[in-house]
Design an enzyme around this catalytic site. Structure first.
Site, short mmCIF file in Angstrom:
data_model
loop_
_atom_site.label_atom_id
_atom_site.label_comp_id
_atom_site.label_asym_id
_atom_site.label_seq_id
_atom_site.Cartn_x
_atom_site.Cartn_y
_atom_site.Cartn_z
N HIS A 13 2.93 7.25 1.49
CA HIS A 13 2.17 6.68 2.60
C HIS A 13 2.48 7.43 3.90
O HIS A 13 3.62 7.41 4.36
CB HIS A 13 2.50 5.19 2.77
CG HIS A 13 2.16 4.38 1.56
ND1 HIS A 13 3.08 4.10 0.58
CD2 HIS A 13 0.99 3.81 1.17
CE1 HIS A 13 2.51 3.38 -0.37
NE2 HIS A 13 1.24 3.20 -0.05
N ASP A 72 8.02 7.68 2.62
CA ASP A 72 8.27 7.36 1.21
C ASP A 72 7.66 8.40 0.28
O ASP A 72 7.76 8.28 -0.94
CB ASP A 72 7.78 5.96 0.86
CG ASP A 72 6.26 5.81 0.90
OD1 ASP A 72 5.57 6.78 1.28
OD2 ASP A 72 5.76 4.73 0.53
N SER A 123 -4.21 2.45 -1.04
CA SER A 123 -3.57 2.01 0.20
C SER A 123 -3.55 3.09 1.27
O SER A 123 -3.54 2.79 2.47
CB SER A 123 -2.14 1.55 -0.08
OG SER A 123 -1.38 2.57 -0.66
#
Length: 254
Positions: A232, A229, A53
């Site tokens: 990310h 976080d 991601s």
């Protein structure tokens, strides 16, 4: 804005400038003392970004042709591609983002023929590993650091066999201290970082010390500014990653 606020902003700007101009090059150089010179035997150079991601960054999967803006995502890849295309128009770069959110090494392997080998990259950039550990914490995956290393080496063996001249850039998986998702359970994650560095060395890849770069950045601004976080990155964090990548790329060019 009062004078004290102006001073804080000025000092932060100085600190961030030093991070990009001095600290990042030093960190990359320390991890890559003998980079290989980059040469191209053709007018166009194909660059493929692979990962999870962090690389995906919300890219549009239906924009899969080279250099399509929507296909680059909103993260570090978009910033890198902008620099490559904007500063090296003579090289005719063909850039592809093939990161997919949630993926681990074995999932890269499952789609490798289509999402990597068929594109015939001259430069292959890989950032993978955080999910190989993170998903073990919620019970969704039973992998280990040994499995991560085995799968990663098998993937690169396969790649080098098909593309013996490909130049590799391997990003260090990172977990930024203080991020919402990061706690004491992440201590074991450092083993994955060490494996990625060892693999980069064994396969002649440029190694990007992202974890160290973010740790240094915390001296300038809190984790919420760079990577809320811990996994990310923010826009600012993506900029740090892009600057680190470009420094590694420039070492390849020397």
């Amino acid at each position: 804005m009062n004078n004290q606020s102006n001073r804080r902003s000025f000092l932060r700007e100085l600190s961030l400038t030093a991070l990009g101009a001095t600290v990042i090059p030093q960190l990359v150089s320390a991890h890559n003392p003998h980079p290989k010179k980059l040469t191209f035997d053709k007018d166009e150079a194909v660059v493929v970004f692979q990962g999870d991601s962090i690389t995906d960054a919300g890219r549009s999967k239906d924009q899969y042709y080279a250099n399509q803006a929507g296909g680059m995502g909103r993260g570090y890849v978009m910033q890198i591609v902008g620099q490559l295309l904007g500063t090296h128009p003579e090289q005719n770069y063909q850039c592809y983002n093939r990161g997919i959110s949630g993926h681990k090494v074995f999932q890269l392997a499952d789609r490798w023929d289509i999402d990597c080998l068929s594109l015939k990259p001259d430069i292959l950039s890989i950032l993978i590993g955080v999910n190989d550990y993170w998903h073990t914490l919620n019970g969704n995956y039973d992998g280990t650091v040994d499995i991560y290393e085995r799968d990663y080496r098998a993937l690169l063996d396969r790649t080098k066999k098909a593309l013996p001249d490909v130049k590799l850039i391997i990003g260090e998986p990172f977990a930024v201290e203080g991020g919402r998702a990061i706690d004491e359970k992440w201590e074991a994650f450092h083993g994955y970082r060490k494996v990625a560095k060892a693999i980069a060395s064994d396969y002649g890849a440029v190694f990007l010390p992202y974890h160290s770069v973010f740790a240094e950045a915390l001296k300038s601004a809190p984790v919420g500014y760079w990577c809320p976080d811990g996994v990310h990155p923010s826009i600012a964090g993506a900029h740090l990653m892009a600057a680190t990548w470009m420094e590694g790329y420039n070492k390849l060019k020397r």
